[in-house]
Design a protein around this motif. Structure first.
Motif, PDB file in Angstrom:
ATOM      1  N   VAL A   1     -17.310   6.610   2.416  1.00 30.04           N
ATOM      2  CA  VAL A   1     -16.838   6.227   1.074  1.00 30.04           C
ATOM      3  C   VAL A   1     -17.998   5.683   0.245  1.00 30.04           C
ATOM      4  O   VAL A   1     -18.170   6.052  -0.924  1.00 30.04           O
ATOM      5  CB  VAL A   1     -15.703   5.176   1.159  1.00 30.04           C
ATOM      6  CG1 VAL A   1     -15.407   4.562  -0.199  1.00 30.04           C
ATOM      7  CG2 VAL A   1     -14.448   5.799   1.746  1.00 30.04           C
ATOM      8  N   ILE A   2     -18.790   4.822   0.846  1.00 31.26           N
ATOM      9  CA  ILE A   2     -19.926   4.237   0.120  1.00 31.26           C
ATOM     10  C   ILE A   2     -20.903   5.332  -0.307  1.00 31.26           C
ATOM     11  O   ILE A   2     -21.357   5.361  -1.454  1.00 31.26           O
ATOM     12  CB  ILE A   2     -20.619   3.170   0.985  1.00 31.26           C
ATOM     13  CG1 ILE A   2     -19.679   1.972   1.167  1.00 31.26           C
ATOM     14  CG2 ILE A   2     -21.948   2.729   0.364  1.00 31.26           C
ATOM     15  CD1 ILE A   2     -20.100   0.996   2.248  1.00 31.26           C
ATOM     16  N   ALA A   3     -21.182   6.257   0.595  1.00 31.86           N
ATOM     17  CA  ALA A   3     -22.085   7.369   0.262  1.00 31.86           C
ATOM     18  C   ALA A   3     -21.491   8.237  -0.843  1.00 31.86           C
ATOM     19  O   ALA A   3     -22.208   8.702  -1.744  1.00 31.86           O
ATOM     20  CB  ALA A   3     -22.369   8.203   1.512  1.00 31.86           C
TER      21      ALA A   3
ATOM     22  N   ASP B   1     -11.436  12.681  -3.847  1.00 27.95           N
ATOM     23  CA  ASP B   1     -12.025  12.749  -2.515  1.00 27.95           C
ATOM     24  C   ASP B   1     -12.316  11.348  -1.967  1.00 27.95           C
ATOM     25  O   ASP B   1     -12.099  11.070  -0.784  1.00 27.95           O
ATOM     26  CB  ASP B   1     -13.313  13.577  -2.538  1.00 27.95           C
ATOM     27  CG  ASP B   1     -13.063  15.038  -2.887  1.00 27.95           C
ATOM     28  OD1 ASP B   1     -11.909  15.496  -2.772  1.00 27.95           O
ATOM     29  OD2 ASP B   1     -14.031  15.713  -3.285  1.00 27.95           O
ATOM     30  N   ILE B   2     -12.793  10.473  -2.835  1.00 26.42           N
ATOM     31  CA  ILE B   2     -13.074   9.089  -2.439  1.00 26.42           C
ATOM     32  C   ILE B   2     -11.774   8.380  -2.063  1.00 26.42           C
ATOM     33  O   ILE B   2     -11.711   7.687  -1.043  1.00 26.42           O
ATOM     34  CB  ILE B   2     -13.817   8.341  -3.562  1.00 26.42           C
ATOM     35  CG1 ILE B   2     -15.197   8.969  -3.783  1.00 26.42           C
ATOM     36  CG2 ILE B   2     -13.938   6.849  -3.228  1.00 26.42           C
ATOM     37  CD1 ILE B   2     -15.914   8.489  -5.034  1.00 26.42           C
ATOM     38  N   ALA B   3     -10.748   8.582  -2.854  1.00 27.90           N
ATOM     39  CA  ALA B   3      -9.450   7.963  -2.569  1.00 27.90           C
ATOM     40  C   ALA B   3      -8.915   8.433  -1.220  1.00 27.90           C
ATOM     41  O   ALA B   3      -8.340   7.639  -0.455  1.00 27.90           O
ATOM     42  CB  ALA B   3      -8.457   8.265  -3.673  1.00 27.90           C
ATOM     43  N   GLN B   4      -9.105   9.701  -0.907  1.00 24.61           N
ATOM     44  CA  GLN B   4      -8.655  10.236   0.380  1.00 24.61           C
ATOM     45  C   GLN B   4      -9.377   9.537   1.526  1.00 24.61           C
ATOM     46  O   GLN B   4      -8.757   9.172   2.530  1.00 24.61           O
ATOM     47  CB  GLN B   4      -8.890  11.743   0.439  1.00 24.61           C
ATOM     48  CG  GLN B   4      -8.418  12.374   1.730  1.00 24.61           C
ATOM     49  CD  GLN B   4      -8.685  13.872   1.749  1.00 24.61           C
ATOM     50  OE1 GLN B   4      -9.539  14.385   1.026  1.00 24.61           O
ATOM     51  NE2 GLN B   4      -7.952  14.576   2.579  1.00 24.61           N
TER      52      GLN B   4
ATOM     53  N   LEU C   1     -10.768   6.543   1.413  1.00 25.33           N
ATOM     54  CA  LEU C   1     -10.300   5.150   1.440  1.00 25.33           C
ATOM     55  C   LEU C   1      -8.950   5.040   2.130  1.00 25.33           C
ATOM     56  O   LEU C   1      -8.684   4.081   2.860  1.00 25.33           O
ATOM     57  CB  LEU C   1     -10.218   4.571   0.022  1.00 25.33           C
ATOM     58  CG  LEU C   1     -11.531   4.123  -0.587  1.00 25.33           C
ATOM     59  CD1 LEU C   1     -11.338   3.781  -2.061  1.00 25.33           C
ATOM     60  CD2 LEU C   1     -12.090   2.927   0.173  1.00 25.33           C
ATOM     61  N   PHE C   2      -8.104   6.027   1.912  1.00 23.79           N
ATOM     62  CA  PHE C   2      -6.802   6.057   2.586  1.00 23.79           C
ATOM     63  C   PHE C   2      -7.004   6.138   4.100  1.00 23.79           C
ATOM     64  O   PHE C   2      -6.307   5.460   4.869  1.00 23.79           O
ATOM     65  CB  PHE C   2      -5.975   7.243   2.083  1.00 23.79           C
ATOM     66  CG  PHE C   2      -4.638   7.360   2.755  1.00 23.79           C
ATOM     67  CD1 PHE C   2      -3.587   6.535   2.387  1.00 23.79           C
ATOM     68  CD2 PHE C   2      -4.430   8.296   3.749  1.00 23.79           C
ATOM     69  CE1 PHE C   2      -2.354   6.636   3.009  1.00 23.79           C
ATOM     70  CE2 PHE C   2      -3.196   8.411   4.380  1.00 23.79           C
ATOM     71  CZ  PHE C   2      -2.153   7.575   4.005  1.00 23.79           C
ATOM     72  N   ALA C   3      -7.965   6.944   4.534  1.00 21.12           N
ATOM     73  CA  ALA C   3      -8.258   7.070   5.966  1.00 21.12           C
ATOM     74  C   ALA C   3      -8.739   5.737   6.544  1.00 21.12           C
ATOM     75  O   ALA C   3      -8.347   5.355   7.649  1.00 21.12           O
ATOM     76  CB  ALA C   3      -9.288   8.170   6.208  1.00 21.12           C
ATOM     77  N   VAL C   4      -9.576   5.015   5.804  1.00 21.29           N
ATOM     78  CA  VAL C   4     -10.047   3.700   6.235  1.00 21.29           C
ATOM     79  C   VAL C   4      -8.873   2.750   6.378  1.00 21.29           C
ATOM     80  O   VAL C   4      -8.710   2.077   7.395  1.00 21.29           O
ATOM     81  CB  VAL C   4     -11.073   3.117   5.234  1.00 21.29           C
ATOM     82  CG1 VAL C   4     -11.387   1.662   5.556  1.00 21.29           C
ATOM     83  CG2 VAL C   4     -12.344   3.944   5.201  1.00 21.29           C
ATOM     84  N   GLU C   5      -8.049   2.706   5.354  1.00 21.15           N
ATOM     85  CA  GLU C   5      -6.891   1.808   5.343  1.00 21.15           C
ATOM     86  C   GLU C   5      -5.949   2.111   6.512  1.00 21.15           C
ATOM     87  O   GLU C   5      -5.482   1.206   7.208  1.00 21.15           O
ATOM     88  CB  GLU C   5      -6.158   1.946   4.015  1.00 21.15           C
ATOM     89  CG  GLU C   5      -4.969   1.040   3.872  1.00 21.15           C
ATOM     90  CD  GLU C   5      -4.275   1.232   2.532  1.00 21.15           C
ATOM     91  OE1 GLU C   5      -3.709   0.248   2.036  1.00 21.15           O
ATOM     92  OE2 GLU C   5      -4.293   2.363   1.993  1.00 21.15           O
ATOM     93  N   LYS C   6      -5.680   3.373   6.738  1.00 21.31           N
ATOM     94  CA  LYS C   6      -4.768   3.792   7.807  1.00 21.31           C
ATOM     95  C   LYS C   6      -5.337   3.416   9.172  1.00 21.31           C
ATOM     96  O   LYS C   6      -4.602   2.909  10.037  1.00 21.31           O
ATOM     97  CB  LYS C   6      -4.552   5.310   7.708  1.00 21.31           C
ATOM     98  CG  LYS C   6      -3.441   5.817   8.533  1.00 21.31           C
ATOM     99  CD  LYS C   6      -2.138   5.539   7.871  1.00 21.31           C
ATOM    100  CE  LYS C   6      -1.053   6.341   8.557  1.00 21.31           C
ATOM    101  NZ  LYS C   6       0.250   5.820   8.272  1.00 21.31           N
ATOM    102  N   ALA C   7      -6.618   3.629   9.378  1.00 23.98           N
ATOM    103  CA  ALA C   7      -7.245   3.312  10.664  1.00 23.98           C
ATOM    104  C   ALA C   7      -7.192   1.810  10.940  1.00 23.98           C
ATOM    105  O   ALA C   7      -6.889   1.386  12.057  1.00 23.98           O
ATOM    106  CB  ALA C   7      -8.693   3.811  10.689  1.00 23.98           C
ATOM    107  N   ILE C   8      -7.448   1.013   9.938  1.00 21.67           N
ATOM    108  CA  ILE C   8      -7.409  -0.443  10.110  1.00 21.67           C
ATOM    109  C   ILE C   8      -5.981  -0.919  10.332  1.00 21.67           C
ATOM    110  O   ILE C   8      -5.718  -1.759  11.200  1.00 21.67           O
ATOM    111  CB  ILE C   8      -8.063  -1.153   8.909  1.00 21.67           C
ATOM    112  CG1 ILE C   8      -9.566  -0.873   8.916  1.00 21.67           C
ATOM    113  CG2 ILE C   8      -7.788  -2.649   8.938  1.00 21.67           C
ATOM    114  CD1 ILE C   8     -10.295  -1.320   7.674  1.00 21.67           C
TER     115      ILE C   8
END
Length: 87
Positions: A26-28, A38-41, A43-50
């Motif tokens: 996401v940062i990259a 694409d960034i939102a997608q 971020l969603f993956a990060v949120e879901k994993a956490i």
């Protein structure tokens, strides 16, 4: 050193490492001015994993720590209330 072993911790660690990889992506993507969708997608993956890692940790705590205490006659409702606020 804790006197109990949490078998879920390796799984949680793996999930958080994946989340860390997604977050780095996401940062990259932000630095590379990639499309917001694409960034939102990512971020969603990060949120879901956490969220999933947190859920596993809390369920493990309830199943192993609190249920053991309860079964030994050491009902710790305060600990239960504290951990469930993180759900």
């Amino acid at each position: 050193m804790p006197d109990h072993v949490h078998q879920s911790h390796p799984e949680i660690t793996a999930r958080l490492k994946r989340a860390n990889g997604h977050l780095s992506k996401v940062i990259a993507m932000l630095e590379g001015q990639e499309p917001c969708v694409d960034i939102a997608q990512q971020l969603f993956a990060v949120e879901k994993a956490i969220t999933n890692a947190k859920r596993i940790l809390i369920h493990d705590h309830i199943d192993h720590c609190l249920s053991t205490e309860f079964n030994n006659g050491n009902s710790n409702t305060e600990d239960f209330k504290t951990i469930t606020k993180y759900l």
